[in-house]
Design a protein around this motif. Sequence first.
Motif, PDB file in Angstrom:
ATOM      1  N   ILE A  83      24.342 -20.726 -42.345  1.00  0.00           N
ATOM      2  CA  ILE A  83      22.947 -20.286 -42.249  1.00  0.00           C
ATOM      3  C   ILE A  83      22.495 -19.631 -43.549  1.00  0.00           C
ATOM      4  O   ILE A  83      21.375 -19.828 -44.010  1.00  0.00           O
ATOM      5  CB  ILE A  83      22.792 -19.294 -41.084  1.00  0.00           C
ATOM      6  CG1 ILE A  83      22.986 -20.018 -39.762  1.00  0.00           C
ATOM      7  CG2 ILE A  83      21.433 -18.623 -41.123  1.00  0.00           C
ATOM      8  CD1 ILE A  83      22.787 -19.132 -38.581  1.00  0.00           C
ATOM      9  N   ALA A  86      20.342 -20.993 -46.487  1.00  0.00           N
ATOM     10  CA  ALA A  86      18.881 -21.071 -46.497  1.00  0.00           C
ATOM     11  C   ALA A  86      18.301 -20.186 -47.600  1.00  0.00           C
ATOM     12  O   ALA A  86      17.211 -20.458 -48.108  1.00  0.00           O
ATOM     13  CB  ALA A  86      18.330 -20.654 -45.139  1.00  0.00           C
ATOM     14  N   ILE A  87      19.044 -19.144 -47.995  1.00  0.00           N
ATOM     15  CA  ILE A  87      18.511 -18.189 -48.983  1.00  0.00           C
ATOM     16  C   ILE A  87      18.434 -18.808 -50.384  1.00  0.00           C
ATOM     17  O   ILE A  87      17.357 -18.805 -50.989  1.00  0.00           O
ATOM     18  CB  ILE A  87      19.337 -16.884 -48.976  1.00  0.00           C
ATOM     19  CG1 ILE A  87      19.279 -16.255 -47.585  1.00  0.00           C
ATOM     20  CG2 ILE A  87      18.826 -15.908 -50.013  1.00  0.00           C
ATOM     21  CD1 ILE A  87      20.356 -15.234 -47.330  1.00  0.00           C
ATOM     22  N   TYR A  90      15.672 -21.304 -50.285  1.00  0.00           N
ATOM     23  CA  TYR A  90      14.335 -20.706 -50.309  1.00  0.00           C
ATOM     24  C   TYR A  90      13.975 -20.194 -51.704  1.00  0.00           C
ATOM     25  O   TYR A  90      12.837 -20.322 -52.150  1.00  0.00           O
ATOM     26  CB  TYR A  90      14.266 -19.561 -49.297  1.00  0.00           C
ATOM     27  CG  TYR A  90      13.054 -18.688 -49.438  1.00  0.00           C
ATOM     28  CD1 TYR A  90      11.801 -19.145 -49.019  1.00  0.00           C
ATOM     29  CD2 TYR A  90      13.144 -17.416 -49.997  1.00  0.00           C
ATOM     30  CE1 TYR A  90      10.679 -18.352 -49.161  1.00  0.00           C
ATOM     31  CE2 TYR A  90      12.026 -16.617 -50.138  1.00  0.00           C
ATOM     32  CZ  TYR A  90      10.797 -17.089 -49.718  1.00  0.00           C
ATOM     33  OH  TYR A  90       9.683 -16.310 -49.856  1.00  0.00           O
TER      34      TYR A  90
ATOM     35  N   ILE B  29      19.484 -15.503 -34.998  1.00  0.00           N
ATOM     36  CA  ILE B  29      19.214 -16.895 -35.382  1.00  0.00           C
ATOM     37  C   ILE B  29      20.302 -17.814 -34.826  1.00  0.00           C
ATOM     38  O   ILE B  29      20.018 -18.885 -34.297  1.00  0.00           O
ATOM     39  CB  ILE B  29      19.124 -17.018 -36.919  1.00  0.00           C
ATOM     40  CG1 ILE B  29      17.860 -16.303 -37.416  1.00  0.00           C
ATOM     41  CG2 ILE B  29      19.099 -18.475 -37.349  1.00  0.00           C
ATOM     42  CD1 ILE B  29      17.749 -16.202 -38.904  1.00  0.00           C
ATOM     43  N   VAL B  50      23.490 -25.748 -38.655  1.00  0.00           N
ATOM     44  CA  VAL B  50      22.499 -26.515 -39.429  1.00  0.00           C
ATOM     45  C   VAL B  50      21.087 -26.181 -38.935  1.00  0.00           C
ATOM     46  O   VAL B  50      20.171 -25.971 -39.737  1.00  0.00           O
ATOM     47  CB  VAL B  50      22.790 -28.028 -39.323  1.00  0.00           C
ATOM     48  CG1 VAL B  50      21.665 -28.833 -39.939  1.00  0.00           C
ATOM     49  CG2 VAL B  50      24.099 -28.362 -40.011  1.00  0.00           C
ATOM     50  N   GLY B  52      20.341 -23.413 -37.579  1.00  0.00           N
ATOM     51  CA  GLY B  52      20.144 -22.047 -38.033  1.00  0.00           C
ATOM     52  C   GLY B  52      19.669 -21.987 -39.472  1.00  0.00           C
ATOM     53  O   GLY B  52      18.807 -21.176 -39.821  1.00  0.00           O
ATOM     54  N   MET B  53      20.217 -22.872 -40.310  1.00  0.00           N
ATOM     55  CA  MET B  53      19.786 -22.892 -41.705  1.00  0.00           C
ATOM     56  C   MET B  53      18.315 -23.289 -41.804  1.00  0.00           C
ATOM     57  O   MET B  53      17.541 -22.668 -42.533  1.00  0.00           O
ATOM     58  CB  MET B  53      20.651 -23.862 -42.508  1.00  0.00           C
ATOM     59  CG  MET B  53      20.629 -23.573 -43.986  1.00  0.00           C
ATOM     60  SD  MET B  53      20.876 -24.976 -45.039  1.00  0.00           S
ATOM     61  CE  MET B  53      22.543 -25.353 -44.880  1.00  0.00           C
ATOM     62  N   ILE B  54      17.925 -24.299 -41.022  1.00  0.00           N
ATOM     63  CA  ILE B  54      16.525 -24.727 -41.022  1.00  0.00           C
ATOM     64  C   ILE B  54      15.624 -23.590 -40.505  1.00  0.00           C
ATOM     65  O   ILE B  54      14.574 -23.313 -41.079  1.00  0.00           O
ATOM     66  CB  ILE B  54      16.349 -25.990 -40.150  1.00  0.00           C
ATOM     67  CG1 ILE B  54      17.182 -27.149 -40.725  1.00  0.00           C
ATOM     68  CG2 ILE B  54      14.876 -26.386 -40.059  1.00  0.00           C
ATOM     69  CD1 ILE B  54      17.289 -28.349 -39.810  1.00  0.00           C
ATOM     70  N   LEU B  56      16.193 -20.281 -40.524  1.00  0.00           N
ATOM     71  CA  LEU B  56      16.096 -19.181 -41.490  1.00  0.00           C
ATOM     72  C   LEU B  56      15.211 -19.587 -42.672  1.00  0.00           C
ATOM     73  O   LEU B  56      14.381 -18.801 -43.136  1.00  0.00           O
ATOM     74  CB  LEU B  56      17.491 -18.779 -41.979  1.00  0.00           C
ATOM     75  CG  LEU B  56      17.544 -17.632 -43.000  1.00  0.00           C
ATOM     76  CD1 LEU B  56      16.850 -16.389 -42.482  1.00  0.00           C
ATOM     77  CD2 LEU B  56      18.980 -17.306 -43.379  1.00  0.00           C
ATOM     78  N   TYR B  57      15.371 -20.828 -43.121  1.00  0.00           N
ATOM     79  CA  TYR B  57      14.539 -21.319 -44.225  1.00  0.00           C
ATOM     80  C   TYR B  57      13.067 -21.296 -43.833  1.00  0.00           C
ATOM     81  O   TYR B  57      12.208 -20.858 -44.616  1.00  0.00           O
ATOM     82  CB  TYR B  57      14.981 -22.735 -44.595  1.00  0.00           C
ATOM     83  CG  TYR B  57      14.120 -23.403 -45.630  1.00  0.00           C
ATOM     84  CD1 TYR B  57      14.164 -22.977 -46.949  1.00  0.00           C
ATOM     85  CD2 TYR B  57      13.256 -24.435 -45.280  1.00  0.00           C
ATOM     86  CE1 TYR B  57      13.370 -23.576 -47.907  1.00  0.00           C
ATOM     87  CE2 TYR B  57      12.464 -25.037 -46.233  1.00  0.00           C
ATOM     88  CZ  TYR B  57      12.525 -24.608 -47.541  1.00  0.00           C
ATOM     89  OH  TYR B  57      11.722 -25.207 -48.479  1.00  0.00           O
ATOM     90  N   LEU B  60      11.787 -17.722 -43.708  1.00  0.00           N
ATOM     91  CA  LEU B  60      11.580 -17.197 -45.060  1.00  0.00           C
ATOM     92  C   LEU B  60      10.319 -17.804 -45.673  1.00  0.00           C
ATOM     93  O   LEU B  60       9.503 -17.111 -46.283  1.00  0.00           O
ATOM     94  CB  LEU B  60      12.795 -17.506 -45.939  1.00  0.00           C
ATOM     95  CG  LEU B  60      14.065 -16.691 -45.686  1.00  0.00           C
ATOM     96  CD1 LEU B  60      15.246 -17.319 -46.408  1.00  0.00           C
ATOM     97  CD2 LEU B  60      13.884 -15.258 -46.142  1.00  0.00           C
ATOM     98  N   SER B  61      10.152 -19.119 -45.501  1.00  0.00           N
ATOM     99  CA  SER B  61       9.005 -19.805 -46.108  1.00  0.00           C
ATOM    100  C   SER B  61       7.695 -19.340 -45.502  1.00  0.00           C
ATOM    101  O   SER B  61       6.669 -19.293 -46.172  1.00  0.00           O
ATOM    102  CB  SER B  61       9.139 -21.318 -45.926  1.00  0.00           C
ATOM    103  OG  SER B  61      10.295 -21.766 -46.581  1.00  0.00           O
ATOM    104  N   HIS B  63       7.171 -16.418 -44.508  1.00  0.00           N
ATOM    105  CA  HIS B  63       7.082 -14.979 -44.794  1.00  0.00           C
ATOM    106  C   HIS B  63       7.163 -14.124 -43.542  1.00  0.00           C
ATOM    107  O   HIS B  63       6.580 -13.037 -43.478  1.00  0.00           O
ATOM    108  CB  HIS B  63       5.800 -14.659 -45.569  1.00  0.00           C
ATOM    109  CG  HIS B  63       5.693 -15.435 -46.837  1.00  0.00           C
ATOM    110  ND1 HIS B  63       6.495 -15.206 -47.923  1.00  0.00           N
ATOM    111  CD2 HIS B  63       4.914 -16.484 -47.177  1.00  0.00           C
ATOM    112  CE1 HIS B  63       6.209 -16.061 -48.884  1.00  0.00           C
ATOM    113  NE2 HIS B  63       5.248 -16.862 -48.456  1.00  0.00           N
ATOM    114  N   VAL B  67      13.240 -11.873 -47.910  1.00  0.00           N
ATOM    115  CA  VAL B  67      14.560 -12.212 -48.460  1.00  0.00           C
ATOM    116  C   VAL B  67      15.486 -10.993 -48.419  1.00  0.00           C
ATOM    117  O   VAL B  67      16.671 -11.109 -48.121  1.00  0.00           O
ATOM    118  CB  VAL B  67      14.430 -12.724 -49.905  1.00  0.00           C
ATOM    119  CG1 VAL B  67      15.800 -13.035 -50.478  1.00  0.00           C
ATOM    120  CG2 VAL B  67      13.584 -13.973 -49.944  1.00  0.00           C
ATOM    121  N   VAL B  70      17.971 -10.416 -45.521  1.00  0.00           N
ATOM    122  CA  VAL B  70      19.122 -11.273 -45.248  1.00  0.00           C
ATOM    123  C   VAL B  70      19.967 -11.549 -46.486  1.00  0.00           C
ATOM    124  O   VAL B  70      21.032 -12.142 -46.401  1.00  0.00           O
ATOM    125  CB  VAL B  70      18.671 -12.641 -44.662  1.00  0.00           C
ATOM    126  CG1 VAL B  70      18.195 -12.475 -43.234  1.00  0.00           C
ATOM    127  CG2 VAL B  70      17.590 -13.272 -45.515  1.00  0.00           C
TER     128      VAL B  70
END
Lengths: 240, 160
Positions: A83, A86-87, A90, B29, B50, B52-54, B56-57, B60-61, B63, B67, B70
């Motif tokens: 996870i 993602a940082i 981003y 998440i 995977v 979870g990555m989407i 979190l992204y 973040l995107s 807002h 950042v 995390v």
Amino acid sequence: MQILTTPFFGIFLSLIVYLVGQWLFKKTHGLFFFQPLFVAMVLGIIILVVLAKFLGQDVANLYNTAYRPGGDIIFWFLNPATIAFAIPLYKRNDIVKKYWAEILSGLLFGTVISLFAIVGVSKLIGLNQTGTASMLPQAATTAIALPISKAIGGNSSITAMACILNAVIIYALGGWLVRKFRLNDDPIGEGLGLGTAGHTVGSAFALKLGSVQGSMAAIAVVIIGAVVDLVVPIFSHLVL
Amino acid sequence: MSQQNKSANTNKKSQQAPLLVQMGIYASILFVSNIISNLAPASFPVPAPVIGMILLYSLLSLHIIKVEWVDSFGAILINLIGFLFVPSGISLAANLGIMKAEGLQIVTVIIISTIILLLVTAYTVRFFIWLKRKHPVHLKKTKTAKSVPVHVLSRAKGEN
């Protein structure tokens, strides 16, 4: 024996073999053969094999009863670690927004070309049908690759082995390959390639090369998963 | 000088959310993405990390998450990934039977496949980027796309 079946043993063993790997890597000034993950894997397996001989047990059985309780605890942390990618992704959103079409088409066509090449190599080296099918989903992370492998008639143990060795190979040989094939000339392709071939571990490796490479490797892990989900079943139906 | 730098660093660190808060965000998440992952059809597996990555992204995107909430815990995890992968490597001990039977062939194919995946992907992407730079006229859409990153970049700079 009872002492070995608590999680403490697996955690202890994992840490010790990895630390030995780190120490050897430092001592040999970064010789790729002594890459910590590779050393830890080989040393850990040797210790389990010797221990199994000593206790008169089957290695697979000893692995499941003694190593796995602790190993699974460490393994679980790969979830939040994945996870976390993602940082870096981003942080380089500018690249994603500028090159999303090239990233998508590159990964899609790259996967199809790679699949043909992998089938060719498998046939050339003489793998049977099951072995060849097991090789196809390896670009995806294990959780995607294993069910796909089963669905197309592969052996999921071989696929798991491929996914794991992908990461170890990229970590060990990545630096050499990057230099040899001048992948640094294009950080976007470099990052996407490392993420595709080495999964999450490849992404960590890519992040060491630069922020663009790291973010591209992270996005590759996500998109390749979807591409393998969609393309590999069709491909194996048509080609195998 | 070094002391000034140090104090600047600690100031930066204090903007980071406390460790437990960061862990809480990761845990939330993961929990949600695990639920979503279970809803995915068996023929199209999508693993929880995977998703979870989407997630979190996206957070973040959009807002919704900053950042700093995390970042430092994520950096710790990413730096540890070589170690976190050790149990996967050792898990091959359970498959030594296959290795004895046709291990050399399989390992050879895996090594070559890894290199194929790396090089083919890298060069295919390079080809598409080259295509875009070489023939910008053929892809009329890229003209409008080109104006976007500049705008985004300037906005990102303004926020910093």
